[in-house]
Scaffold this motif. Structure first.
Motif: not given
Length: 206
Positions: A77-78, A157-159, A166-169
């Protein structure tokens, strides 16, 4: 050979009593001979921290509402709200076409309207408009420091959004304090040079 007499009036333990030594560095009764209380909590007579610590202040209604809303909202949501704010800014630049707006058109820069000088952000909206239309030279002409910083801002921003939603690293972008300070100093110099009335600085004026 003569023996040395022991301390005078030294109390002797009673027969069968268990001898207990005070903690290391403390005198009788557990008090520091240098003036600190039991356990070294502070000089004797000073106030000490309550056993339970200090109570946290009670948050106000707005803070409680925001925290409750944050806890109950999904993790995406954020980032979605932040993406919506970025989308609103891009939509405004696309629809308003600031490249053809009058200098005093609302909303306008108060500094430029009253003094005629470019502020540190002047030209940023027009630069964004040209970026969205794929004209990078024109965008750099209006605010090349904004164009320089745009890829770094987009990656950060994307990171952040990918990690939150999504929990991307993704690889962390490390910006040292010296690099950040140098960029701010360059921005300050750019803000001054673009207002000088001599060539070639006049080409920076927008």
């Amino acid at each position: 050979m003569t023996s040395v007499p022991g301390p005078v009036n030294q109390p002797q333990p009673a027969p069968g009593a268990v001898h207990t030594a005070p903690p290391d560095g403390f005198g009788p009764g557990g008090f520091d001979p240098h003036g600190f209380g039991p356990g070294g909590s502070g000089p004797e007579g000073w106030p000490t921290t309550p056993p339970g610590g200090y109570a946290a202040p009670e948050p106000d209604r707005l803070t409680r509402f925001v925290l409750r809303l944050y806890e109950r909202s999904p993790r995406w949501a954020v980032p979605l709200a932040a993406l919506g704010c970025v989308g609103i800014g891009m939509s405004y630049a696309m629809l308003s076409n600031p490249t053809h707006a009058d200098p005093d058109a609302a909303p306008t820069c108060l500094l430029k309207l009253t003094t005629g000088l470019d502020c540190p952000g002047c030209g940023g909206t027009r630069a964004l408009w040209y970026v969205l239309h794929g004209d990078l030279p024109a965008a750099a002409r209006h605010h090349f420091l904004f164009i320089f910083a745009l890829p770094f801002l987009a990656y950060l921003f994307v990171a952040w959004a990918g990690s939150q939603a999504f929990g991307w690293r993704m690889p962390e972008l490390r910006i040292s304090s010296k690099a950040l300070g140098g960029f701010l100093a360059a921005w300050l110099a750019f803000s001054v040079l673009r207002n000088l009335p001599w060539a070639p600085f006049t080409s920076l004026y927008v």
